[in-house]
Design an enzyme around this catalytic site. Structure first.
Site: not given
Ligand code: NDP
Ligand code: 8X3
Length: 253
Positions: A140, A153
């Site tokens: 991120s 985070y």
């Molecule tokens: P979502 O919440 O849409 O998706 C998150 C996914 O992670 C879900 O499929 C969830 O599945 C899974 N997950 C969470 N905890 C667990 C666990 N303990 N075991 C297995 N699976 C888990 O968010 P995003 O798609 O945005 O996030 C995906 C990644 O991208 C994350 O690592 C996030 O930190 C990162 N990210 C997101 C950004 C954003 O702005 N959206 C920007 C930068 C990075 P389930 O709940 O079914 O287990």
């Molecule tokens: C998620 C993006 O900007 O919320 O990793 O940190 S931000």
């Protein structure tokens, strides 16, 4: 016969992971899709009928379950070419003094320990795959840049960045590539999770601007994982054009 490419995706039930499953399926990849919400995995498998799909209900924090899931991969899904370490979450958008300790622990257990669990379990298979295999870790911008409310985070994503670099050193000579893909603001269920179900807060964050979409990130993932074998993208930081840094905060009398 051409060998099938196999991607193992964590967090395939939503956001980036689900969009990536769809993107790689378009190109004929076989998919191992995991996450905790089984009903969503079943739905996705029913949608992606053109490619072989193996679904696993998996909490990445559960070390034994991760090892078992990898050990029990059916033969046709065993030779993994891409590990997409995507499962993760942010919690507690308030400042550090207001955070419950268990929220910090959940982020460490998921974003750091969970990612490490899956990586450790799949490393032998990726090394066996060799040239062109990829570990694509979802970091991120928060792993690089500080901002209020990012506390553990952002620190967990800084781990992802450094772990990715360090892995590259130890995988030198194996042909396995490692990338830290570090997105900025992207509209997924991320903020709904971060605010523990506050749909209004999530809408407020994304409304009136143009965040990245899950599909934008999935496209980057596909690009990174399908480059010629001799190219390793170490880190990609990607923001929407309408996001940038802000001024330093100064405390005044
Ligand atoms: P979502 O919440 O849409 O998706 C998150 C996914 O992670 C879900 O499929 C969830 O599945 C899974 N997950 C969470 N905890 C667990 C666990 N303990 N075991 C297995 N699976 C888990 O968010 P995003 O798609 O945005 O996030 C995906 C990644 O991208 C994350 O690592 C996030 O930190 C990162 N990210 C997101 C950004 C954003 O702005 N959206 C920007 C930068 C990075 P389930 O709940 O079914 O287990
Ligand atoms: C998620 C993006 O900007 O919320 O990793 O940190 S931000």
């Amino acid at each position: 016969m051409m060998k099938n490419n196999i991607a193992f995706i964590t967090g395939a039930t939503s956001g980036f992971g689900r969009a990536a499953a769809r993107r790689f399926a378009q190109d004929g990849w076989s998919l191992v899709l995991s996450g905790r919400r089984m009903e969503r995995l079943i739905e996705l498998k029913e949608e992606l009928t053109d490619v072989p799909v193996h679904i696993i209900q998996l909490d990445v924090r559960d070390e034994e379950a991760v090892q078992q899931a990898v050990a029990e991969l059916p033969a046709e899904f065993a030779q993994v070419k891409l590990l997409l370490n995507n499962a993760g979450l942010a919690l507690a958008p308030q400042g550090a003094p207001q955070v419950e300790l268990k929220d910090w622990h959940t982020m460490i257990d998921t974003n750091i320990k969970g990612l490490v669990n899956v990586t450790h379990a799949l490393l032998p298979r990726l090394i066996e795959t060799g040239a062109g295999a990829t570990i694509l870790n979802v970091g991120s911008i928060a792993g690089q840049w500080p901002y209020p409310g990012s506390h553990v985070y952002g620190a967990s994503k800084a781990f992802v960045k450094q772990f990715s670099y360090n892995l590259r050193c130890d995988l030198q000579g194996t042909g396995v590539r490692v990338t830290d893909l570090a997105p900025g603001i992207a509209e997924t269920e991320f903020t709904l999770v971060r605010t523990k179900g506050d749909q209004q807060a999530s809408d407020n964050l994304y409304n009136g601007t143009t965040p990245l979409s899950a599909e934008d990130i999935a496209e980057q993932m596909f690009y990174i994982a399908t480059l010629p074998d001799h190219i390793n993208i170490n880190r990609v930081e990607v923001m929407p054009t309408r996001q940038a840094w802000s001024a330093f905060a100064i405390d005044r009398d």
